[in-house]
Scaffold this motif. Structure first.
Motif, PDB file in Angstrom:
ATOM      1  N   GLY A  23       0.817  -1.205   0.000  1.00 25.12           N
ATOM      2  CA  GLY A  23       0.000   0.000   0.000  1.00 25.12           C
ATOM      3  C   GLY A  23       0.847   1.248   0.000  1.00 25.12           C
ATOM      4  N   PRO A  24       0.250   2.368  -0.354  1.00 27.73           N
ATOM      5  CA  PRO A  24       0.962   3.648  -0.381  1.00 27.73           C
ATOM      6  C   PRO A  24       1.129   4.235   1.011  1.00 27.73           C
ATOM      7  N   ALA A  25       1.972   5.255   1.122  1.00 33.62           N
ATOM      8  CA  ALA A  25       2.182   5.946   2.388  1.00 33.62           C
ATOM      9  C   ALA A  25       0.874   6.551   2.876  1.00 33.62           C
ATOM     10  N   GLY A  26       0.625   6.450   4.186  1.00 38.66           N
ATOM     11  CA  GLY A  26      -0.577   7.027   4.761  1.00 38.66           C
ATOM     12  C   GLY A  26      -1.797   6.140   4.679  1.00 38.66           C
ATOM     13  N   LEU A 161      -3.694  -2.521   0.759  1.00 37.51           N
ATOM     14  CA  LEU A 161      -4.401  -1.624   1.671  1.00 37.51           C
ATOM     15  C   LEU A 161      -4.247  -0.203   1.142  1.00 37.51           C
ATOM     16  N   THR A 162      -5.346   0.434   0.835  1.00 36.96           N
ATOM     17  CA  THR A 162      -5.276   1.749   0.212  1.00 36.96           C
ATOM     18  C   THR A 162      -6.285   2.699   0.849  1.00 36.96           C
ATOM     19  N   ALA A 163      -6.248   3.938   0.413  1.00 39.67           N
ATOM     20  CA  ALA A 163      -7.190   4.961   0.865  1.00 39.67           C
ATOM     21  C   ALA A 163      -7.084   6.135  -0.102  1.00 39.67           C
ATOM     22  N   HIS A 164      -8.085   7.008  -0.080  1.00 35.05           N
ATOM     23  CA  HIS A 164      -8.079   8.185  -0.955  1.00 35.05           C
ATOM     24  C   HIS A 164      -6.853   9.046  -0.634  1.00 35.05           C
ATOM     25  N   PRO A 165      -6.208   9.629  -1.645  1.00 38.71           N
ATOM     26  CA  PRO A 165      -5.004  10.443  -1.411  1.00 38.71           C
ATOM     27  C   PRO A 165      -5.170  11.529  -0.360  1.00 38.71           C
ATOM     28  N   ASP A 166      -6.323  12.213  -0.341  1.00 34.73           N
ATOM     29  CA  ASP A 166      -6.536  13.267   0.651  1.00 34.73           C
ATOM     30  C   ASP A 166      -6.596  12.696   2.067  1.00 34.73           C
ATOM     31  N   ILE A 167      -7.203  11.530   2.201  1.00 34.97           N
ATOM     32  CA  ILE A 167      -7.289  10.861   3.498  1.00 34.97           C
ATOM     33  C   ILE A 167      -5.901  10.455   3.959  1.00 34.97           C
ATOM     34  N   ARG A 168      -5.115   9.918   3.057  1.00 37.31           N
ATOM     35  CA  ARG A 168      -3.764   9.485   3.409  1.00 37.31           C
ATOM     36  C   ARG A 168      -2.901  10.664   3.846  1.00 37.31           C
ATOM     37  N   HIS A 189       3.016  12.902  -1.588  1.00 36.35           N
ATOM     38  CA  HIS A 189       2.706  12.744  -3.002  1.00 36.35           C
ATOM     39  C   HIS A 189       3.977  12.594  -3.836  1.00 36.35           C
ATOM     40  N   ARG A 190       5.049  13.326  -3.449  1.00 31.29           N
ATOM     41  CA  ARG A 190       6.313  13.193  -4.179  1.00 31.29           C
ATOM     42  C   ARG A 190       6.885  11.793  -4.018  1.00 31.29           C
ATOM     43  N   ARG A 191       6.804  11.279  -2.790  1.00 29.69           N
ATOM     44  CA  ARG A 191       7.337   9.938  -2.563  1.00 29.69           C
ATOM     45  C   ARG A 191       6.549   8.902  -3.341  1.00 29.69           C
ATOM     46  N   ASP A 192       5.223   9.014  -3.340  1.00 31.56           N
ATOM     47  CA  ASP A 192       4.411   8.081  -4.116  1.00 31.56           C
ATOM     48  C   ASP A 192       4.778   8.137  -5.595  1.00 31.56           C
ATOM     49  N   ALA A 193       4.958   9.365  -6.117  1.00 33.45           N
ATOM     50  CA  ALA A 193       5.295   9.532  -7.535  1.00 33.45           C
ATOM     51  C   ALA A 193       6.651   8.917  -7.849  1.00 33.45           C
ATOM     52  N   HIS A 194       7.629   9.159  -6.974  1.00 35.57           N
ATOM     53  CA  HIS A 194       8.967   8.611  -7.191  1.00 35.57           C
ATOM     54  C   HIS A 194       8.949   7.087  -7.125  1.00 35.57           C
ATOM     55  N   ASP A 195       8.322   6.558  -6.071  1.00 34.81           N
ATOM     56  CA  ASP A 195       8.346   5.112  -5.867  1.00 34.81           C
ATOM     57  C   ASP A 195       7.523   4.365  -6.908  1.00 34.81           C
ATOM     58  N   VAL A 210      -8.246  -6.184  -2.206  1.00 38.14           N
ATOM     59  CA  VAL A 210      -8.141  -4.756  -1.898  1.00 38.14           C
ATOM     60  C   VAL A 210      -8.955  -4.437  -0.646  1.00 38.14           C
ATOM     61  N   VAL A 211      -8.330  -3.725   0.287  1.00 36.94           N
ATOM     62  CA  VAL A 211      -9.027  -3.185   1.454  1.00 36.94           C
ATOM     63  C   VAL A 211      -8.863  -1.673   1.398  1.00 36.94           C
ATOM     64  N   ASP A 212      -9.962  -0.963   1.177  1.00 37.08           N
ATOM     65  CA  ASP A 212      -9.946   0.500   1.118  1.00 37.08           C
ATOM     66  C   ASP A 212     -10.357   1.037   2.484  1.00 37.08           C
ATOM     67  N   SER A 213      -9.427   1.729   3.142  1.00 38.11           N
ATOM     68  CA  SER A 213      -9.683   2.201   4.503  1.00 38.11           C
ATOM     69  C   SER A 213     -10.176   3.641   4.558  1.00 38.11           C
ATOM     70  N   SER A 214     -10.529   4.213   3.407  1.00 41.29           N
ATOM     71  CA  SER A 214     -10.930   5.627   3.372  1.00 41.29           C
ATOM     72  C   SER A 214     -12.034   5.942   4.365  1.00 41.29           C
ATOM     73  N   ASP A 215     -13.028   5.056   4.473  1.00 44.84           N
ATOM     74  CA  ASP A 215     -14.176   5.301   5.336  1.00 44.84           C
ATOM     75  C   ASP A 215     -14.168   4.423   6.584  1.00 44.84           C
ATOM     76  N   LEU A 216     -13.007   3.867   6.913  1.00 44.69           N
ATOM     77  CA  LEU A 216     -12.901   2.982   8.066  1.00 44.69           C
ATOM     78  C   LEU A 216     -11.994   3.586   9.124  1.00 44.69           C
ATOM     79  N   ASP A 217     -12.310   3.348  10.390  1.00 48.33           N
ATOM     80  CA  ASP A 217     -11.374   3.748  11.436  1.00 48.33           C
ATOM     81  C   ASP A 217     -10.335   2.638  11.593  1.00 48.33           C
ATOM     82  N   PHE A 218      -9.439   2.815  12.541  1.00 49.96           N
ATOM     83  CA  PHE A 218      -8.327   1.881  12.675  1.00 49.96           C
ATOM     84  C   PHE A 218      -8.797   0.454  12.948  1.00 49.96           C
TER      85      PHE A 218
END
Length: 243
Positions: A23-26, A161-168, A189-195, A210-218
């Protein structure tokens, strides 16, 4: 930097159940993966810590982390160790505890340059497989950016494991209190773009859940990941599922 691998990913998984989470950062993959490991009584490996530790090591030697040759030069004496215990987590380079230091913003800025070096990525993949096979645990939750596709493509459980960029970005800003929220978001965002030029960690490979955590708590996110684990495989002897 020698190859630390005792065998293939399939060999490692023959004795130790490997749960691969990318998954991406955040996205929450580190904290969620650690809690999943606790709930199952498994070990936990944050593969990003190894890249961060090497970036810290390179900076400590005043190496240019944007230059592959410089990175490989300092990697020759990179003495790395990490705890697999989710309740006693530490990262060492030689005799130095770098658990906190590798989260420094300057390391975050440098880590992408280190992670883009092909020889480094091959070594890190082999290191992860060795850590899993020698863990002495019934299973290990391994999280990173290429675990489901490169490190352990045959793992019985593979999750993006992912989530919307703004949420991350908001989550990462909350983790780094005291830093400018816009600067933190821009860095993420720079790190995601580079990686993403090295590995696709934003799109699930075939067979990856896929588990999208955008609307989920921990805790909801942890439960969602455990639901995937239960669906894909029965918990083997030695594992537990603490609710």
């Amino acid at each position: 930097m020698t190859d630390p691998s005792p065998g293939s990913a399939a060999d490692s998984q023959a004795e130790v159940l490997l749960i691969a989470i990318d998954g991406p950062a955040g996205s929450g993959k580190s904290s969620v993966s650690k809690q999943v490991a606790r709930r199952l009584g498994f070990g936990f490996i944050d593969t990003g810590a190894a890249y961060r530790a090497l970036a810290w090591h390179a900076l400590d030697h005043r190496a240019d982390t944007s230059d592959s040759a410089s990175v490989l030069d300092v990697a020759g004496d990179f003495d790395y160790a990490i705890s697999l215990d989710p309740d006693d987590y530490w990262v060492h380079v030689g005799n130095t505890d770098v658990t906190t230091a590798i989260r420094d913003p300057r390391v975050t800025e440098a880590v992408s340059g280190v992670a883009r070096v092909p020889a480094v990525r091959r070594w890190m993949s082999a290191l992860t497989r060795r850590l899993v096979s020698e863990s002495g645990r019934p299973g290990v939750v391994v999280e990173g950016r290429d675990i489901t596709t490169v490190v352990a493509p045959d793992a019985p459980v593979r999750i993006l494991l992912t989530a919307h960029p703004d949420i991350r970005a908001a989550r990462r800003s909350a983790e780094l209190a005291g830093l400018d929220a816009r600067a933190v978001a821009d860095a993420l965002h720079r790190r995601d773009a580079h990686d993403s030029t090295v590995v696709d960690f934003l799109t699930a490979a075939p067979g990856v859940d896929v588990v999208d955590s955008s609307d989920l708590d921990f805790e909801q996110t942890v439960d969602a990941v455990l639901d995937v684990v239960r669906t894909v495989i029965p918990l083997q002897a030695g594992a537990r599922d603490e609710r």
